[in-house]
Design a protein around this motif. Structure first.
Motif, mmCIF file in Angstrom:
data_model
loop_
_atom_site.group_PDB
_atom_site.id
_atom_site.type_symbol
_atom_site.label_atom_id
_atom_site.label_comp_id
_atom_site.label_asym_id
_atom_site.label_seq_id
_atom_site.Cartn_x
_atom_site.Cartn_y
_atom_site.Cartn_z
ATOM 1 N N TYR A 79 0.836 -1.201 0.000
ATOM 2 C CA TYR A 79 0.000 0.000 0.000
ATOM 3 C C TYR A 79 0.876 1.259 0.000
ATOM 4 C CZ TYR A 79 -3.428 3.434 1.636
ATOM 5 O OH TYR A 79 -4.233 4.540 1.772
ATOM 6 N N THR A 80 1.892 1.270 0.849
ATOM 7 C CA THR A 80 2.792 2.424 0.924
ATOM 8 C C THR A 80 3.511 2.622 -0.406
ATOM 9 O OG1 THR A 80 3.081 2.075 3.297
ATOM 10 C CG2 THR A 80 4.740 3.427 2.193
ATOM 11 N N SER A 85 2.162 6.602 -6.981
ATOM 12 C CA SER A 85 1.122 7.473 -7.525
ATOM 13 C C SER A 85 1.452 8.954 -7.344
ATOM 14 C CB SER A 85 -0.219 7.175 -6.866
ATOM 15 O OG SER A 85 -0.204 7.673 -5.535
ATOM 16 N N GLY A 86 2.395 9.249 -6.457
ATOM 17 C CA GLY A 86 2.772 10.639 -6.212
ATOM 18 C C GLY A 86 1.924 11.348 -5.172
ATOM 19 N N VAL A 87 1.028 10.644 -4.487
ATOM 20 C CA VAL A 87 0.162 11.299 -3.496
ATOM 21 C C VAL A 87 0.747 11.272 -2.086
ATOM 22 C CG1 VAL A 87 -1.905 10.800 -4.852
ATOM 23 C CG2 VAL A 87 -1.290 9.278 -2.968
ATOM 24 N N GLU A 103 -1.705 13.919 -0.607
ATOM 25 C CA GLU A 103 -2.205 15.094 -1.317
ATOM 26 C C GLU A 103 -2.911 14.614 -2.565
ATOM 27 O OE1 GLU A 103 -0.950 19.616 -2.474
ATOM 28 O OE2 GLU A 103 0.617 18.193 -1.902
ATOM 29 N N VAL A 104 -4.221 14.874 -2.610
ATOM 30 C CA VAL A 104 -5.063 14.438 -3.720
ATOM 31 C C VAL A 104 -6.008 15.568 -4.108
ATOM 32 C CG1 VAL A 104 -4.934 11.973 -3.169
ATOM 33 C CG2 VAL A 104 -6.701 13.369 -2.103
ATOM 34 N N ALA A 105 -6.724 15.389 -5.188
ATOM 35 C CA ALA A 105 -7.588 16.446 -5.726
ATOM 36 C C ALA A 105 -8.768 16.781 -4.821
ATOM 37 C CB ALA A 105 -8.097 16.050 -7.112
ATOM 38 N N GLU A 163 -11.016 7.010 -1.690
ATOM 39 C CA GLU A 163 -10.566 5.862 -2.488
ATOM 40 C C GLU A 163 -9.265 5.292 -1.937
ATOM 41 O OE1 GLU A 163 -10.418 6.699 -6.691
ATOM 42 O OE2 GLU A 163 -12.471 7.489 -6.677
ATOM 43 N N TRP A 164 -8.329 6.173 -1.577
ATOM 44 C CA TRP A 164 -7.066 5.705 -1.000
ATOM 45 C C TRP A 164 -7.303 5.083 0.373
ATOM 46 C CZ3 TRP A 164 -2.865 4.349 -3.268
ATOM 47 C CH2 TRP A 164 -2.517 4.920 -4.481
#
Length: 121
Positions: free
Chosen positions: A32-33, A39-41, A85-87, A94-95
């Motif tokens: 998961y990590t 993904s860059g988040v 950090e996501v939109a 979701e994460w």
């Protein structure tokens, strides 16, 4: 937008889990990590020591009170966190749903209150 994914698990259940199950859980968190990183988040994250290592501090009547152990007795304890950090909240959810704790405990999704005026100080 930044979010904290606060991971809550039952410490006693984890401490008493068979070694094979513990290894599977750790492998799931590793995957998961890695997915968060790729993904860059991913911004930050770590596992916390058990609540027996906790020190709680409160001020009462101008005096500092220090208590060994957690402040509250609960079924699930804060076990770790990820900062992502996501939109938007949907992406954060979701994460959180992909986090291994979502199937065995709770993942609290909390937006970070951006306080830019204090960051410049």
């Amino acid at each position: 937008m930044r979010y904290m994914l606060l991971i809550y698990n039952d410490e006693a259940a984890m401490a008493n889990a068979p070694k094979e199950q513990t290894q599977q859980v750790l492998a799931a968190y590793g995957a998961y990590t890695e997915a968060l990183h790729k993904s860059g988040v991913w911004l930050a994250g770590d596992r916390l020591r058990p609540t027996q290592a906790t020190t709680s501090v409160r001020l009462a009547g101008g005096k500092t009170n220090v208590l060994d152990g957690p402040y509250a007795d609960t079924k699930e304890q804060l076990a770790g966190f990820y900062m992502i950090e996501v939109a938007d909240i949907d992406a954060a959810i979701e994460w959180a749903a992909r986090c291994p704790a979502a199937s065995s405990g709770t993942v609290e999704v909390r937006p970070i209150w951006e306080m830019a005026e204090y960051a410049a100080a």
